[in-house]
Design an enzyme around this catalytic site. Structure first.
Site, PDB file in Angstrom:
ATOM      1  N   ARG A   1     -13.997  -7.069 -10.635  1.00 20.28           N
ATOM      2  CA  ARG A   1     -14.143  -6.439  -9.315  1.00 20.28           C
ATOM      3  C   ARG A   1     -14.969  -5.152  -9.379  1.00 20.28           C
ATOM      4  O   ARG A   1     -14.991  -4.461 -10.389  1.00 20.28           O
ATOM      5  CB  ARG A   1     -12.749  -6.191  -8.715  1.00 20.28           C
TER       6      ARG A   1
ATOM      7  N   SER B   1       0.832  -1.210   0.000  1.00 16.38           N
ATOM      8  CA  SER B   1       0.000   0.000   0.000  1.00 16.38           C
ATOM      9  C   SER B   1       0.869   1.264   0.000  1.00 16.38           C
ATOM     10  O   SER B   1       0.591   2.231  -0.724  1.00 16.38           O
ATOM     11  CB  SER B   1      -0.887   0.035   1.251  1.00 16.38           C
TER      12      SER B   1
ATOM     13  N   ARG C   1     -12.548 -14.762  -1.699  1.00 18.21           N
ATOM     14  CA  ARG C   1     -11.645 -15.475  -0.776  1.00 18.21           C
ATOM     15  C   ARG C   1     -12.400 -16.345   0.223  1.00 18.21           C
ATOM     16  O   ARG C   1     -11.832 -17.319   0.724  1.00 18.21           O
ATOM     17  CB  ARG C   1     -10.712 -14.479  -0.058  1.00 18.21           C
TER      18      ARG C   1
ATOM     19  N   ASP D   1      -6.820  -8.265   4.721  1.00 20.26           N
ATOM     20  CA  ASP D   1      -5.968  -9.054   3.822  1.00 20.26           C
ATOM     21  C   ASP D   1      -5.363 -10.272   4.536  1.00 20.26           C
ATOM     22  O   ASP D   1      -4.797 -11.157   3.883  1.00 20.26           O
ATOM     23  CB  ASP D   1      -4.832  -8.195   3.263  1.00 20.26           C
TER      24      ASP D   1
ATOM     25  N   ARG E   1      -2.599 -14.091  -2.222  1.00 18.49           N
ATOM     26  CA  ARG E   1      -2.717 -14.399  -0.783  1.00 18.49           C
ATOM     27  C   ARG E   1      -3.260 -15.811  -0.568  1.00 18.49           C
ATOM     28  O   ARG E   1      -2.949 -16.450   0.441  1.00 18.49           O
ATOM     29  CB  ARG E   1      -3.577 -13.353  -0.076  1.00 18.49           C
TER      30      ARG E   1
HETATM   31  C1  S3P Z   1      -5.573  -1.359   0.166  1.00 19.94           C
HETATM   32  C2  S3P Z   1      -6.765  -1.381   0.827  1.00 19.94           C
HETATM   33  C3  S3P Z   1      -7.531  -2.615   1.098  1.00 19.94           C
HETATM   34  C4  S3P Z   1      -6.670  -3.861   0.922  1.00 19.94           C
HETATM   35  C5  S3P Z   1      -5.824  -3.799  -0.313  1.00 19.94           C
HETATM   36  C6  S3P Z   1      -4.922  -2.586  -0.296  1.00 19.94           C
HETATM   37  C7  S3P Z   1      -4.917  -0.064  -0.065  1.00 19.94           C
HETATM   38  O1  S3P Z   1      -8.587  -2.690   0.186  1.00 19.94           O
HETATM   39  O2  S3P Z   1      -7.492  -5.006   0.896  1.00 19.94           O
HETATM   40  O3  S3P Z   1      -5.026  -4.971  -0.414  1.00 19.94           O
HETATM   41  O4  S3P Z   1      -3.723  -0.034  -0.394  1.00 19.94           O
HETATM   42  O5  S3P Z   1      -5.584   0.966   0.099  1.00 19.94           O
HETATM   43  P1  S3P Z   1      -9.990  -1.920   0.454  1.00 19.94           P
HETATM   44  O6  S3P Z   1      -9.674  -0.509   0.578  1.00 19.94           O
HETATM   45  O7  S3P Z   1     -10.832  -2.184  -0.728  1.00 19.94           O
HETATM   46  O8  S3P Z   1     -10.530  -2.537   1.699  1.00 19.94           O
END
Ligand code: S3P
Length: 438
Positions: free
Chosen positions: A129, A29, A356, A325, A400
């Site tokens: 998605r 992230s 998942r 995650d 994952r």
């Molecule tokens: C992320 C936010 C999460 C996470 C993803 C990375 C990000 O998703 O599941 O792997 O970097 O902002 P969501 O914001 O859809 O929950």
């Protein structure tokens, strides 16, 4: 250290515990955001401990197409130089987000206010998605975004809005850092104040990094507000912390494999990401944080994890954004714990790289019939009855899920993973690290 080896993609049973040290690679992230935000500055930013995974390289490709200069000094060290907050260029080709929801959703927020056309594509998983969660609020700000399936899916085209976007207050129906970040990025260019209100706090890397670029944010409860900016003042350096979502696999593996003691170095411990530590501790894990320090605007620590007798637990929606995650890895902890684990409020798992909830229950039930999938969660019956003869499981090409199957194979009687290479999305060296532990 004998016992574990991988041959023909088969992970064999660990005969001795996991021992040693692992340096956890950069946070996915934070790596995405480091490149995106640096590309909105007008001075060079040196990014160190960048995660050179397929997802983050999708972001690099997109930012280059928009005119940013990205020099790779090494796989983990980059220098990004932007053309200023108002200096993005119209891309000449499709913007390919690959498998990366973060790239696509954040970039829609950044590109909705621009006066040029951009067209997004991605891989087959990303085409399935939901993108309406970002397109809808951006459209309420005045953005013109069209996509397949009633403006909810890729391919997606962003066309100039014809006038400035309007700031507004958005009550987010789901706690999502990607949605929050997209709106805050659009808010950088919008007229008036843009406010997002989250049902539960999601990861706050966007907020921390925007602040390190000189942007003032206002907070009130779970509401975050931003104003339009003339420019971003980029820091000279961004040091990316290690990814707790990658450390998660080792935290679980070392907890459940007897006689283990692993030191995981340089793990990001931002409180919006540490739900897995709370849940594992609640299950009886032996986890100690040492050497706590800062890595730029993010807190990091080394984490010592030793094997422990775990017991089942239950948790739900309130903690979900802090560990969403990590649910696949936590499932493995629950399979080897005594008693039942009940996970609720995890409906978001159904719209990740794959569904998942279904992937976990279908694949693990091939091994030990210990999982019940519910609409928004999982019930896992843990215990010593969960033994299997080496099984073959499918990753669904979801990074994952592949890594989760691998640690289940390490802890149990081996798992052969179909389509294992997807680990490159977030943890390219995962199998090498694993091989190094025996
Ligand atoms: C992320 C936010 C999460 C996470 C993803 C990375 C990000 O998703 O599941 O792997 O970097 O902002 P969501 O914001 O859809 O929950």
């Amino acid at each position: 250290m004998g016992g574990l080896y991988m041959a023909n993609r088969v992970v064999e049973k660990i005969k001795k515990g996991l021992r040693g040290e692992l340096v956890i690679p950069g946070d996915k992230s934070v790596s995405h955001r480091s490149v995106m935000f640096s590309a909105l500055g007008d001075t060079p930013v040196r990014i160190t401990n960048f995660l050179p995974s397929a997802d983050c390289l999708s972001t690099v490709g997109v930012m280059r197409s928009l005119g940013a200069k990205v020099e790779m000094l090494s796989p983990t060290e980059l220098v990004v130089t932007g053309n200023g907050l108002h200096g993005l260029k119209e891309p000449e080709t499709l913007l390919d987000a690959g498998n990366s929801g973060t790239t696509l959703r954040l970039m829609m927020g950044m590109l909705a206010p621009q006066d040029f056309v951009s067209v997004f594509t991605g891989d087959s998983s990303l085409h399935k998605r939901p993108m309406g969660r970002v397109i809808k609020p951006l459209s309420q700000m005045g953005a013109h975004i069209v996509g397949r399936a009633g403006n909810t899916k890729l391919p997606i085209t962003v066309v100039p809005a014809g006038k400035k976007l309007q700031g507004f207050t958005y009550d987010m129906p789901v706690a999502s850092a990607q949605v929050k970040s997209a709106i805050l990025l659009a808010g950088l260019f919008a007229e008036g104040t843009t406010t997002v209100v989250e049902p539960y706090q999601s990861r706050n890397h966007t907020e921390l990094m925007l602040e390190s670029f000189g942007v003032k944010l206002d907070y009130e409860g779970t509401a975050i507000s931003i104003q339009a900016q003339d420019k971003l003042t980029a820091p000279e350096e961004i040091l990316v912390p290690g990814d707790i979502s990658s450390a998660a696999f080792w935290l679980v593996a070392a907890s459940v494999i007897p006689d283990s003691e692993l030191l995981l170095k340089n793990v990001g411990i931002n409180p919006t990401r540490t739900g897995i530590l709370d849940v594992l501790n609640d299950m009886g894990a032996d986890i100690t944080l040492t050497n706590e320090r800062s890595s730029g605007s993010e807190p990091v620590a080394d984490i010592l994890v030793r094997s422990a007798s775990l017991h089942g637990t239950s948790f739900g929606a309130d903690i979900m954004p802090r560990l969403v995650d990590e649910i696949p890895a936590i499932t493995v902890a629950a399979m080897f714990a005594e008693g039942e684990t009940v996970i609720t409020g995890a409906g978001e798992l159904r719209v990740k790289e794959t569904d998942r909830i279904q992937a976990i229950s279908d694949q693990f039930n091939k091994l030990c019939s210990c999982i019940t999938a519910t609409k928004d969660g999982l019930i896992i019956r843990g215990g010593s009855q969960n033994v299997w003869q080496q099984g073959t499981c499918f990753s669904y090409d979801d990074h994952r899920i592949a890594m989760t199957l691998a640690i289940a194979g390490m802890a149990g009687n081996g798992v052969e993973i179909e389509q294992p290479d997807c680990v490159a999305i977030s943890y390219p060296s995962f199998y090498e690290e694993m091989a190094g532990l025996y």
